[in-house]
Motif scaffolding. Sequence first.
Motif, PDB file in Angstrom:
ATOM      1  N   PRO A  45       6.864  -0.714  -3.699  1.00  0.00           N
ATOM      2  CA  PRO A  45       6.631   0.013  -4.955  1.00  0.00           C
ATOM      3  C   PRO A  45       6.692  -0.867  -6.188  1.00  0.00           C
ATOM      4  O   PRO A  45       5.937  -0.674  -7.133  1.00  0.00           O
ATOM      5  N   ARG A  46       7.580  -1.865  -6.175  1.00  0.00           N
ATOM      6  CA  ARG A  46       7.662  -2.765  -7.336  1.00  0.00           C
ATOM      7  C   ARG A  46       6.413  -3.626  -7.437  1.00  0.00           C
ATOM      8  O   ARG A  46       5.877  -3.837  -8.522  1.00  0.00           O
ATOM      9  N   VAL A  47       5.958  -4.143  -6.309  1.00  0.00           N
ATOM     10  CA  VAL A  47       4.733  -4.946  -6.296  1.00  0.00           C
ATOM     11  C   VAL A  47       3.570  -4.087  -6.784  1.00  0.00           C
ATOM     12  O   VAL A  47       2.766  -4.502  -7.616  1.00  0.00           O
ATOM     13  N   PHE A  48       3.546  -2.882  -6.271  1.00  0.00           N
ATOM     14  CA  PHE A  48       2.468  -1.950  -6.593  1.00  0.00           C
ATOM     15  C   PHE A  48       2.423  -1.674  -8.088  1.00  0.00           C
ATOM     16  O   PHE A  48       1.373  -1.715  -8.729  1.00  0.00           O
ATOM     17  N   GLN A 105     -16.047   5.728   2.804  1.00  0.00           N
ATOM     18  CA  GLN A 105     -16.646   4.420   2.550  1.00  0.00           C
ATOM     19  C   GLN A 105     -15.625   3.302   2.689  1.00  0.00           C
ATOM     20  O   GLN A 105     -15.913   2.153   2.391  1.00  0.00           O
ATOM     21  N   SER A 106     -14.391   3.656   3.103  1.00  0.00           N
ATOM     22  CA  SER A 106     -13.326   2.669   3.333  1.00  0.00           C
ATOM     23  C   SER A 106     -13.042   1.793   2.125  1.00  0.00           C
ATOM     24  O   SER A 106     -12.811   0.597   2.247  1.00  0.00           O
ATOM     25  N   VAL A 107     -13.092   2.383   0.954  1.00  0.00           N
ATOM     26  CA  VAL A 107     -12.842   1.635  -0.268  1.00  0.00           C
ATOM     27  C   VAL A 107     -11.335   1.429  -0.434  1.00  0.00           C
ATOM     28  O   VAL A 107     -10.560   2.355  -0.218  1.00  0.00           O
ATOM     29  N   PRO A 108     -10.903   0.219  -0.779  1.00  0.00           N
ATOM     30  CA  PRO A 108      -9.467   0.007  -1.019  1.00  0.00           C
ATOM     31  C   PRO A 108      -9.048   0.596  -2.367  1.00  0.00           C
ATOM     32  O   PRO A 108      -8.904  -0.106  -3.359  1.00  0.00           O
ATOM     33  N   PHE A 109      -8.857   1.887  -2.383  1.00  0.00           N
ATOM     34  CA  PHE A 109      -8.560   2.624  -3.613  1.00  0.00           C
ATOM     35  C   PHE A 109      -7.047   2.648  -3.804  1.00  0.00           C
ATOM     36  O   PHE A 109      -6.305   2.984  -2.887  1.00  0.00           O
ATOM     37  N   LEU A 110      -6.592   2.303  -5.001  1.00  0.00           N
ATOM     38  CA  LEU A 110      -5.153   2.330  -5.278  1.00  0.00           C
ATOM     39  C   LEU A 110      -4.800   3.608  -6.019  1.00  0.00           C
ATOM     40  O   LEU A 110      -5.369   3.902  -7.062  1.00  0.00           O
ATOM     41  N   HIS A 111      -3.846   4.353  -5.492  1.00  0.00           N
ATOM     42  CA  HIS A 111      -3.419   5.557  -6.193  1.00  0.00           C
ATOM     43  C   HIS A 111      -2.457   5.188  -7.309  1.00  0.00           C
ATOM     44  O   HIS A 111      -2.213   4.020  -7.569  1.00  0.00           O
ATOM     45  N   TRP A 112      -1.929   6.204  -7.967  1.00  0.00           N
ATOM     46  CA  TRP A 112      -1.098   5.919  -9.140  1.00  0.00           C
ATOM     47  C   TRP A 112       0.215   5.263  -8.781  1.00  0.00           C
ATOM     48  O   TRP A 112       0.743   4.455  -9.514  1.00  0.00           O
ATOM     49  N   GLU A 113       0.728   5.669  -7.650  1.00  0.00           N
ATOM     50  CA  GLU A 113       2.015   5.122  -7.255  1.00  0.00           C
ATOM     51  C   GLU A 113       1.970   4.742  -5.798  1.00  0.00           C
ATOM     52  O   GLU A 113       1.154   5.245  -5.032  1.00  0.00           O
ATOM     53  N   ALA A 114       2.881   3.852  -5.414  1.00  0.00           N
ATOM     54  CA  ALA A 114       2.988   3.492  -4.008  1.00  0.00           C
ATOM     55  C   ALA A 114       3.472   4.720  -3.238  1.00  0.00           C
ATOM     56  O   ALA A 114       4.092   5.610  -3.817  1.00  0.00           O
ATOM     57  N   PRO A 115       3.168   4.807  -1.930  1.00  0.00           N
ATOM     58  CA  PRO A 115       3.667   5.946  -1.151  1.00  0.00           C
ATOM     59  C   PRO A 115       5.184   6.072  -1.286  1.00  0.00           C
ATOM     60  O   PRO A 115       5.886   5.059  -1.343  1.00  0.00           O
ATOM     61  N   ALA A 116       5.655   7.307  -1.339  1.00  0.00           N
ATOM     62  CA  ALA A 116       7.067   7.554  -1.670  1.00  0.00           C
ATOM     63  C   ALA A 116       8.026   6.888  -0.691  1.00  0.00           C
ATOM     64  O   ALA A 116       9.105   6.445  -1.078  1.00  0.00           O
ATOM     65  N   THR A 117       7.659   6.784   0.567  1.00  0.00           N
ATOM     66  CA  THR A 117       8.624   6.295   1.560  1.00  0.00           C
ATOM     67  C   THR A 117       8.462   4.812   1.862  1.00  0.00           C
ATOM     68  O   THR A 117       8.833   4.344   2.927  1.00  0.00           O
ATOM     69  N   SER A 118       7.912   4.062   0.921  1.00  0.00           N
ATOM     70  CA  SER A 118       7.586   2.674   1.245  1.00  0.00           C
ATOM     71  C   SER A 118       8.570   1.668   0.661  1.00  0.00           C
ATOM     72  O   SER A 118       8.281   0.490   0.602  1.00  0.00           O
ATOM     73  N   HIS A 119       9.752   2.138   0.237  1.00  0.00           N
ATOM     74  CA  HIS A 119      10.683   1.201  -0.389  1.00  0.00           C
ATOM     75  C   HIS A 119      11.213   0.133   0.568  1.00  0.00           C
ATOM     76  O   HIS A 119      11.652  -0.926   0.146  1.00  0.00           O
ATOM     77  N   TRP A 120      11.174   0.437   1.850  1.00  0.00           N
ATOM     78  CA  TRP A 120      11.717  -0.546   2.792  1.00  0.00           C
ATOM     79  C   TRP A 120      10.723  -1.661   3.107  1.00  0.00           C
ATOM     80  O   TRP A 120      11.071  -2.643   3.748  1.00  0.00           O
TER      81      TRP A 120
END
Lengths: 716, 716
Positions: B666-669, B519-534
């Motif tokens: 991740p900080r924003v998340f 359904q293309s819902v903008p679902f937020l998981h518990w944490e940002a993806p692990a490799t997204s610090h950059w």
Amino acid sequence: MEDDITSEEDPIRGRPKEIPHNEKLLSLKYESLDYDNIENQLFLEEERRMSHMGFRCLEISRWVICGLIGILTGLIACFIDIMVEKLAGCKYQVIKENIEKFTEVGGLSISLILWAVLNCAFVLVGGVMVAFFEPIAAGSGIPQIKCYLNGVKIPRVVRLKTLVVKVFGVICSVAGGLAVGKEGPMIHSGAVVAAGVSQGRSTSLKRDLKVRKNKQNEYEGASFWNQMLTWRIFFASMISTFTLNFFLSIYHGKPGDLSNPGLINFGRFESDSVAYYYYEIPLFMCMGALGGLLGALFNALNYWLTIFRIRYVHRPCLQVMEALLVAAVTAAVSFTMIYFSNDCQPLGPEHNEEYPLQLFCADGEYNSMATAFFNTPERSVRSLFHNQPGSYNPLTLGLFTLTYFFLACWTYGLAVSAGVFIPSLLIGAAWGRLCGILLASFTPTSPVGIWADPGKYALIGAAAQLGGIVRMTLSLTVIMVEATGNVTYGLPIMLVLMIAKIVGDYFEEGLYDIHIKLQSVPFLHWEAPATSHWLTAREVMSSPVTCFNRIEKVGTIVDVLSNTSTNHNGFPVVVQVLDSDEPAKLCGLILRSQLIVLLKHKVFVELARSRLSQRKLQLKDFRDAYPRFPPIQSIHVSQDERECMMDLTEFMNPTPYTVPQDTSLPRVFKLFRALGLRHLVVADDVNRVIGLVTRKDLARYHLGKHGLEELQLAQT
Amino acid sequence: MEDDITSEEDPIRGRPKEIPHNEKLLSLKYESLDYDNIENQLFLEEERRMSHMGFRCLEISRWVICGLIGILTGLIACFIDIMVEKLAGCKYQVIKENIEKFTEVGGLSISLILWAVLNCAFVLVGGVMVAFFEPIAAGSGIPQIKCYLNGVKIPRVVRLKTLVVKVFGVICSVAGGLAVGKEGPMIHSGAVVAAGVSQGRSTSLKRDLKVRKNKQNEYEGASFWNQMLTWRIFFASMISTFTLNFFLSIYHGKPGDLSNPGLINFGRFESDSVAYYYYEIPLFMCMGALGGLLGALFNALNYWLTIFRIRYVHRPCLQVMEALLVAAVTAAVSFTMIYFSNDCQPLGPEHNEEYPLQLFCADGEYNSMATAFFNTPERSVRSLFHNQPGSYNPLTLGLFTLTYFFLACWTYGLAVSAGVFIPSLLIGAAWGRLCGILLASFTPTSPVGIWADPGKYALIGAAAQLGGIVRMTLSLTVIMVEATGNVTYGLPIMLVLMIAKIVGDYFEEGLYDIHIKLQSVPFLHWEAPATSHWLTAREVMSSPVTCFNRIEKVGTIVDVLSNTSTNHNGFPVVVQVLDSDEPAKLCGLILRSQLIVLLKHKVFVELARSRLSQRKLQLKDFRDAYPRFPPIQSIHVSQDERECMMDLTEFMNPTPYTVPQDTSLPRVFKLFRALGLRHLVVADDVNRVIGLVTRKDLARYHLGKHGLEELQLAQT
């Protein structure tokens, strides 16, 4: 297995004499734990180097660590359990034989003396260990762990030495016949193991430690949460339970039988066709209210006793003597109660008394008072829950409740390692069973079988009393349901716990909260006080703030860090635009611990230029230093080096969370609490640092009887 | 009982034809719920006026609301339960009599037709309601509630109409003999009741709604948490359970018996002396892995089926026809299986078959296949758990597993109101029991009594299959333990659920997650993806941002709000220092909904001057407008009024949370997730607005098989 002291050994050794005895104070000696990730350049570089595989390995290593924690915790619990059973078993056997010998020939006073001496011997060992070697190991440890999970760094609470003293201390106090339980100390032990194992590995795991506990799953303590963490905790609990059951099953000679559901096990309540009727619910609620009242009384008495102890019983030898006195009095009171009791019960073919005392009863009978007093408290609870109706007469139960109430109240807070869970349950089970018996006798016309089970009322009474003393609801419901193995009673137990909490809170705080307050810990509750919206960050913050420039003189840094009067732990980093009269803007935040590592490795701009080939400082260097950073005094900085400059750009946290100065206290509080912050910078509309909010600034405000109150800050 | 639509009726009616069938898309039609408190001047004034007593009343009213929610939820659950039992009972009775009649005289095809027609009749009613009146009521509702708790506003999901369709729909589908359960729809119903009751009262309660659910306590869904909220939830669950049990006990003719522990009740597993041995644990783990595999297969099949449905079965009449086809096929398959089965079992004196079918069995025997097929799924699970060893032969169980697996897979996603909990349990219980029987037959030398209980393996299999399909662990453990009334199996159930999840996740996502993604819902998981610090806020944010001045022209506001191409919901408010060329600084944030209320009440600077006596706008005016704000088109603003000015100072949120542009994803998340934000302003170092981060900006990034992937945004 060490507490993460930042720089100095804490000067105050935690002896009770230094505890301020005024709950309107807030001690400055406690610092915050820091859960905010420092995303400096070193960290980002490391993350960038890390492959997808690397993250997977990190994840797996976390699970392994959880497994390890579970196994160790289970082993320790198993050790305590078996040791207590062995030692207490020997003791009661010796005394029983002695009593039997002297019952016939007369001279039971010798038995009394033997009992008192044995108790005192155990308590002496436990008391000396706690009072002289590690005072923080006194008590149940739950208040300390609660603070730790709240984010307060309590000195030495998760050290190996504390663990050792705690484990042997609790064995001595339970075997010494004090009115104590072993569950609180076990939770504390689990926390020490968890902190030790996870810190022994890597800083990236440190946040795991917050919530790693023993099986008791004290939901209500932890503050920062996420889903993976929850799973790991349950995994660790599972492994721990498994380990415990595995070894206990071997010890009990039934290897492989894992049906024992946990450590605290009061025997299954086998549900009959009808567990309880809805018209019993008002009765349960009344019992909950009674539990709340009695709990508040217990807490009030213990509060005054603690104040007395802080004032007059603060020398270790005095503390040991008090513990000995309690041990002797406990033995004497127990003996007297048993001696003068004439509640003789027939010793049925399937009796489950471990040490039935005949004393002056007829042959084939035993003294019923002795099942309550001449036993470890856990076994007494079990017999109150499950013994046949009629096993106790009401007078026995009434006298037992009265004496045990005061004994338990006197015992909590002694310089021994001891929990209050089981004594509370025991008091409650006694008066609960009494209620059940009285109800049955007042309603002789009711259909048989409904009031017939006083064990049910013992269970409800136990829940009410425990809830009235410690004021938890969710976690206690889970524990009680687990311990009785019956989900059916979940609903009434929860109801009773809630009523007990509401009634108790009206008169007095919970026992753990009282002790946390008496230690002036800056404890943050879940939400800011309701009436604090008119307070803004400007009024709450500490100001002025010591800031560093992005490129700062080493001498300045050393001077600031050496200044014992301020003892700050976090410093905003600012940048001044060259050749401009604009104010300095916030550009980062750096911690005392990081600065000390930088000084130790002499990361100075001048040296970097002269030694280009020098290895660059890595994140690993900071991690290796964790959790014990050397004090600033131990780092030698020469006069020449003082003139050097240090570039903080790579090491500072470049994006600290900030709030504008008009932000209300609840908003600041929410941010601080939700993110597990230690320092929150207050900035104005051109990004100038105008203040810093730390834990103590927020903990200072609390809702008293007459609205918002402000606690005073104290150095002790 | 209304969803909190802000301004426009959502143009898309949620019909499956409009669901984009590509999981790499992120739909823009979903908006965020807003949990951040707007602490504007009106709010602060109200807080200041409120006494200490006022806060207490607010607190009490919240508890009352929770109680009310509990009672209503319990009543609805009770209604569904009784209706299903009544209708299904009548149906099976009629068919049983018909079969008995035609077994002797021949012509059983008439019974088959009767069965199919009865099923189709029920499903026709349920299907028409769902497909034509409220498509959002299709399915279990758990994916929708999961999104709602995640903070996504799903249109119409908590409306009264949805509740009515859901309740009657689920009664029809279960009575219609489909392979469905009623638990998911009950959770959805509970959420609607909670949302309705709490929104009916006051906005200050709206955050309560997030986590108010039925007894199933889906821990894993909720994201924002605090202690009081937890208590209120447990209180509501307690009241709900109590209400349910109270009325069910009256219905069953045993008023006052509250020992029924809940709605899903599979009968108590009475623990023998030994529940399980430790060498059974590897077996359980293998079963967990099998459950994970079968679950992944189930999910993959259902995924392709859903894609097919989205492409070809999107007209309501087609959907109803598919549902009818499934109903007929279910009846036909069941009948065929029973007809050709020769598994006859003796009808013991204490048999607990509701509708034992003799069919071609000898007198005093019944057809064992019929206990599985000729029954509501919940009763079938109970008989698989508890029937005596030997009640089923392996072939029966194998065939049943196979057919029911495909039937359940085909059924989930039909345009009927139906859950997947019970069918999953039933499939698992069948193959679990099969495993138990096979194990016992392969190990004839093992001591009797260990492998003798296939019910135990049915329980483990059920847990494994359910875990493999829905991939929850904690909440399912709680549910399974509650439903079986035995804490002893908690440990192996949890272990099995974890293994099933790990194995299943390797192949395919959980069923609910698949449907959320489709359904293309903008679902937020518990944490940002692990490799997204950059990734930094600068790259993630939406920019440029439409800002308003603190004192803004009405015409500009109306034009911006009317612009359908942007459709923003939050606008930073900036202030320009007069007579200076400094850039405009951020000074607040205002929502579309607030602006619409202001326009509606014509709060213009000019009018305020001319009508000084006019009543000041109060917080109440905003609350009254909640949750349905009129669309901007319905507000008439004359040409003269367009020239007026509006002063937003009092109404905007003066201290929105901001981050600098270098903050990592991740900080924003973390900030966004921890505080339940809807808009996060990105500001530069002189407090200029340079971007805005919303939910879709964060949900866009997810970790795929080949590292970080970015989803495309779509208008549908």
